[in-house]
Scaffold this motif. Sequence first.
Motif, PDB file in Angstrom:
ATOM      1  N   ASP A 128       0.829  -1.207   0.000  1.00  0.00           N
ATOM      2  CA  ASP A 128       0.000   0.000   0.000  1.00  0.00           C
ATOM      3  C   ASP A 128       0.866   1.261   0.000  1.00  0.00           C
ATOM      4  OD1 ASP A 128      -2.259  -1.564  -0.038  1.00  0.00           O
ATOM      5  OD2 ASP A 128      -2.845  -1.160   2.041  1.00  0.00           O
ATOM      6  N   ALA A 129       1.979   1.225   0.726  1.00  0.00           N
ATOM      7  CA  ALA A 129       2.879   2.386   0.761  1.00  0.00           C
ATOM      8  C   ALA A 129       3.461   2.661  -0.616  1.00  0.00           C
ATOM      9  CB  ALA A 129       3.996   2.145   1.776  1.00  0.00           C
ATOM     10  N   GLN A 130       3.918   1.624  -1.287  1.00  0.00           N
ATOM     11  CA  GLN A 130       4.461   1.794  -2.636  1.00  0.00           C
ATOM     12  C   GLN A 130       3.406   2.365  -3.577  1.00  0.00           C
ATOM     13  OE1 GLN A 130       5.663  -2.280  -3.227  1.00  0.00           O
ATOM     14  NE2 GLN A 130       7.820  -1.829  -2.862  1.00  0.00           N
ATOM     15  N   ARG A 131       2.190   1.874  -3.464  1.00  0.00           N
ATOM     16  CA  ARG A 131       1.109   2.345  -4.322  1.00  0.00           C
ATOM     17  C   ARG A 131       0.823   3.821  -4.082  1.00  0.00           C
ATOM     18  NH1 ARG A 131      -1.285   0.514  -9.037  1.00  0.00           N
ATOM     19  NH2 ARG A 131      -3.457   1.173  -9.150  1.00  0.00           N
ATOM     20  N   ALA A 132       0.833   4.234  -2.809  1.00  0.00           N
ATOM     21  CA  ALA A 132       0.570   5.633  -2.494  1.00  0.00           C
ATOM     22  C   ALA A 132       1.626   6.549  -3.108  1.00  0.00           C
ATOM     23  CB  ALA A 132       0.519   5.818  -0.979  1.00  0.00           C
ATOM     24  N   ILE A 133       2.879   6.148  -3.042  1.00  0.00           N
ATOM     25  CA  ILE A 133       3.960   6.952  -3.624  1.00  0.00           C
ATOM     26  C   ILE A 133       3.802   7.011  -5.143  1.00  0.00           C
ATOM     27  CG2 ILE A 133       6.463   7.059  -3.972  1.00  0.00           C
ATOM     28  CD1 ILE A 133       6.660   5.653  -1.156  1.00  0.00           C
ATOM     29  N   ARG A 134       3.480   5.892  -5.740  1.00  0.00           N
ATOM     30  CA  ARG A 134       3.285   5.867  -7.198  1.00  0.00           C
ATOM     31  C   ARG A 134       2.088   6.716  -7.624  1.00  0.00           C
ATOM     32  NH1 ARG A 134       4.897  -0.344  -6.976  1.00  0.00           N
ATOM     33  NH2 ARG A 134       6.968  -0.230  -7.951  1.00  0.00           N
ATOM     34  N   LEU A 135       1.020   6.680  -6.830  1.00  0.00           N
ATOM     35  CA  LEU A 135      -0.149   7.502  -7.156  1.00  0.00           C
ATOM     36  C   LEU A 135       0.193   8.994  -7.083  1.00  0.00           C
ATOM     37  CD1 LEU A 135      -3.244   5.768  -5.512  1.00  0.00           C
ATOM     38  CD2 LEU A 135      -2.945   6.332  -7.924  1.00  0.00           C
ATOM     39  N   ALA A 136       1.027   9.368  -6.112  1.00  0.00           N
ATOM     40  CA  ALA A 136       1.455  10.765  -6.026  1.00  0.00           C
ATOM     41  C   ALA A 136       2.197  11.168  -7.295  1.00  0.00           C
ATOM     42  CB  ALA A 136       2.331  10.971  -4.798  1.00  0.00           C
ATOM     43  N   ARG A 137       3.030  10.286  -7.811  1.00  0.00           N
ATOM     44  CA  ARG A 137       3.753  10.595  -9.052  1.00  0.00           C
ATOM     45  C   ARG A 137       2.794  10.590 -10.253  1.00  0.00           C
ATOM     46  NH1 ARG A 137       8.555   7.897  -6.522  1.00  0.00           N
ATOM     47  NH2 ARG A 137       9.907   9.701  -6.133  1.00  0.00           N
ATOM     48  N   HIS A 138       1.833   9.681 -10.231  1.00  0.00           N
ATOM     49  CA  HIS A 138       0.866   9.605 -11.324  1.00  0.00           C
ATOM     50  C   HIS A 138       0.075  10.907 -11.445  1.00  0.00           C
ATOM     51  CE1 HIS A 138      -2.048   7.770 -14.043  1.00  0.00           C
ATOM     52  NE2 HIS A 138      -3.023   8.133 -13.239  1.00  0.00           N
ATOM     53  N   HIS A 139      -0.221  11.532 -10.304  1.00  0.00           N
ATOM     54  CA  HIS A 139      -1.027  12.758 -10.293  1.00  0.00           C
ATOM     55  C   HIS A 139      -0.166  14.006 -10.115  1.00  0.00           C
ATOM     56  CE1 HIS A 139      -5.020  10.925 -10.379  1.00  0.00           C
ATOM     57  NE2 HIS A 139      -4.590  10.021  -9.526  1.00  0.00           N
ATOM     58  N   ALA A 140       1.134  13.887 -10.287  1.00  0.00           N
ATOM     59  CA  ALA A 140       2.036  15.005 -10.010  1.00  0.00           C
ATOM     60  C   ALA A 140       1.649  16.260 -10.790  1.00  0.00           C
ATOM     61  CB  ALA A 140       3.478  14.611 -10.317  1.00  0.00           C
ATOM     62  N   ASN A 141       1.317  16.106 -12.046  1.00  0.00           N
ATOM     63  CA  ASN A 141       0.961  17.269 -12.856  1.00  0.00           C
ATOM     64  C   ASN A 141      -0.350  17.893 -12.375  1.00  0.00           C
ATOM     65  OD1 ASN A 141       1.451  18.991 -15.254  1.00  0.00           O
ATOM     66  ND2 ASN A 141      -0.451  18.072 -15.993  1.00  0.00           N
ATOM     67  N   ASP A 142      -1.339  17.059 -12.056  1.00  0.00           N
ATOM     68  CA  ASP A 142      -2.640  17.560 -11.585  1.00  0.00           C
ATOM     69  C   ASP A 142      -2.495  18.335 -10.276  1.00  0.00           C
ATOM     70  OD1 ASP A 142      -3.805  16.137 -13.706  1.00  0.00           O
ATOM     71  OD2 ASP A 142      -4.067  14.351 -12.460  1.00  0.00           O
TER      72      ASP A 142
END
Length: 307
Positions: A128-142
Amino acid sequence: MKSLFFGLLLSMTFSSSFAQEIVLPLWEGTPPLQTDMGLEEKAVEQGIIRIENVQIPQIEVFLPSKQSRTGQAVVIFPGGGYHILAYDWEGRDFAKWLNTQGIVGIVVKYRLPDSKSLTDGKEVPLLDAQRAIRLARHHANDWQIDPDKIGVLGFSAGGHLASTASTQYEHEVDRPKDAIDALPARPDFSILAYPVISFRDASAHSGSRRNLIGENAPQELIDRFSGELNVTEDTPPTFLVHAQDDKGVPIENSFLYYKALHAKGVPASLHIYPTGGHGFGFGLGKGPVSGWREVLLDWMQSLESGQ
């Protein structure tokens, strides 16, 4: 991610012009390493909000006003011995404070390993921690985040999870993957507040160790989840804070991690206060430790300047 995340992003955004709060699930459908047993999450307010038996892991994103954002973001893991989450005390409250500094705060409601719905509980918090970090990068532009300025902040057992995410960011389990999984899960910096680090001997926090890997775990698992044994030259720069009179998590945990970081040449900043006990949070009313957040901000600004 398809329309689910996009729709939730729109529906949970309270304002497009001012500070925002967004709630997103970490996973579509049933999360990996979990079976749907109809179990329910439990949240109790006893001075602080305590959450147990998380079934739908999520991130709660706190965005400062657009004109004040620095580009930094902090993914926050509340503590609670891997049995509960101190969700406001070591989560939402800090995210809101970070917003006042122009920093995006992302609180993770991660699954806890003692839930009966999990097929391999010891792997789930890191997943879950890895996913949260990846989601932050996925939405970085937004969210106006610099994808190279995403750190983690963890308290107590949440500090153990943050240190594990900082040393085992390439660890994978057998599960279906999607496009977000292609993004890096390595944090750019780590902030560890009175963290559980070691599962070995006298330094171990017995409750966190028991809840994550069991009462009689083999040495291989004890070593894998002892953060000081897994530091490399690529471990992110780290800020540690601890109180000398912490009777919940021995201060040696922070010493061990700092020593390992120093040995590998990783920039690290260790701050010890004589009093504060365990779980001091902001440290308000607890003497000199109440100033630790200002010290942290100076350190985060030094990362920005490359000093």
